[in-house]
Design a protein around this motif. Sequence first.
Motif, PDB file in Angstrom:
ATOM      1  N   THR A  47       0.851  -1.192   0.000  1.00 54.47           N
ATOM      2  CA  THR A  47       0.000   0.000   0.000  1.00 54.47           C
ATOM      3  C   THR A  47       0.882   1.237   0.000  1.00 54.47           C
ATOM      4  OG1 THR A  47      -1.710  -1.160   1.281  1.00 54.47           O
ATOM      5  CG2 THR A  47      -1.856   1.237   1.193  1.00 54.47           C
ATOM      6  N   TYR A  88       1.254   5.436   0.314  1.00 54.15           N
ATOM      7  CA  TYR A  88       0.621   6.556   1.009  1.00 54.15           C
ATOM      8  C   TYR A  88       1.136   7.864   0.431  1.00 54.15           C
ATOM      9  CZ  TYR A  88      -0.899   3.071   4.301  1.00 54.15           C
ATOM     10  OH  TYR A  88      -1.482   1.967   4.865  1.00 54.15           O
ATOM     11  N   LEU A 113      -4.972   9.585   8.966  1.00 56.58           N
ATOM     12  CA  LEU A 113      -4.914   8.643   7.861  1.00 56.58           C
ATOM     13  C   LEU A 113      -6.310   8.395   7.312  1.00 56.58           C
ATOM     14  CD1 LEU A 113      -3.564   6.150   6.336  1.00 56.58           C
ATOM     15  CD2 LEU A 113      -4.126   4.842   8.375  1.00 56.58           C
ATOM     16  N   MET A 146      -7.939   5.692   4.157  1.00 53.97           N
ATOM     17  CA  MET A 146      -7.695   4.732   3.083  1.00 53.97           C
ATOM     18  C   MET A 146      -8.627   5.089   1.932  1.00 53.97           C
ATOM     19  SD  MET A 146      -5.234   3.156   4.286  1.00 53.97           S
ATOM     20  CE  MET A 146      -5.001   2.135   2.837  1.00 53.97           C
ATOM     21  N   GLY A 164      -3.406   5.191   0.381  1.00 51.54           N
ATOM     22  CA  GLY A 164      -3.728   5.922   1.590  1.00 51.54           C
ATOM     23  C   GLY A 164      -3.292   7.365   1.456  1.00 51.54           C
ATOM     24  N   TRP A 191      -2.090  10.678   4.014  1.00 53.42           N
ATOM     25  CA  TRP A 191      -1.515  10.877   5.344  1.00 53.42           C
ATOM     26  C   TRP A 191      -1.245  12.353   5.601  1.00 53.42           C
ATOM     27  CZ3 TRP A 191      -0.744   8.387   9.722  1.00 53.42           C
ATOM     28  CH2 TRP A 191       0.138   8.931  10.653  1.00 53.42           C
TER      29      TRP A 191
END
Length: 122
Positions: free
Chosen positions: A67, A69, A101, A103, A113, A115
């Motif tokens: 994943t 971010y 955060l 998703m 994601g 952030w």
Amino acid sequence: MATFIHIDIPTDDLDRSKKFYSELFGWTFKNPIPDTEFYLFATKDLQGNEGIRGGMGARGEPGQSVTNYIGVPSVNEYVKKIEQAGGKASTPMPVPGWGYLAMCEDTEGNAFGIWEDNPDAA
């Protein structure tokens, strides 16, 4: 400009994965949260400058993949932008002492994601 800032790599064998990435790319690992099986890692670009950071821990579910971010100035603002652009986003959640955060999913079904750094997150 928003940019990729973190990568999470799920693993079935933490020691094997750390050894693989450390020997192959020279990544360094540290465990910031005692008594957990989660490690943060640091990378460098081809010129030796600091690169994208990441985390490595146990795979949460079968088929879980890497994943990525993206750092943004405001998770709440970008959740709205993502939804207006046709994507999907979860309700933002705090990561106490670190940031916020959410998703997300783009219009093609790709997960990522967002952030927001904020040490006051609670």
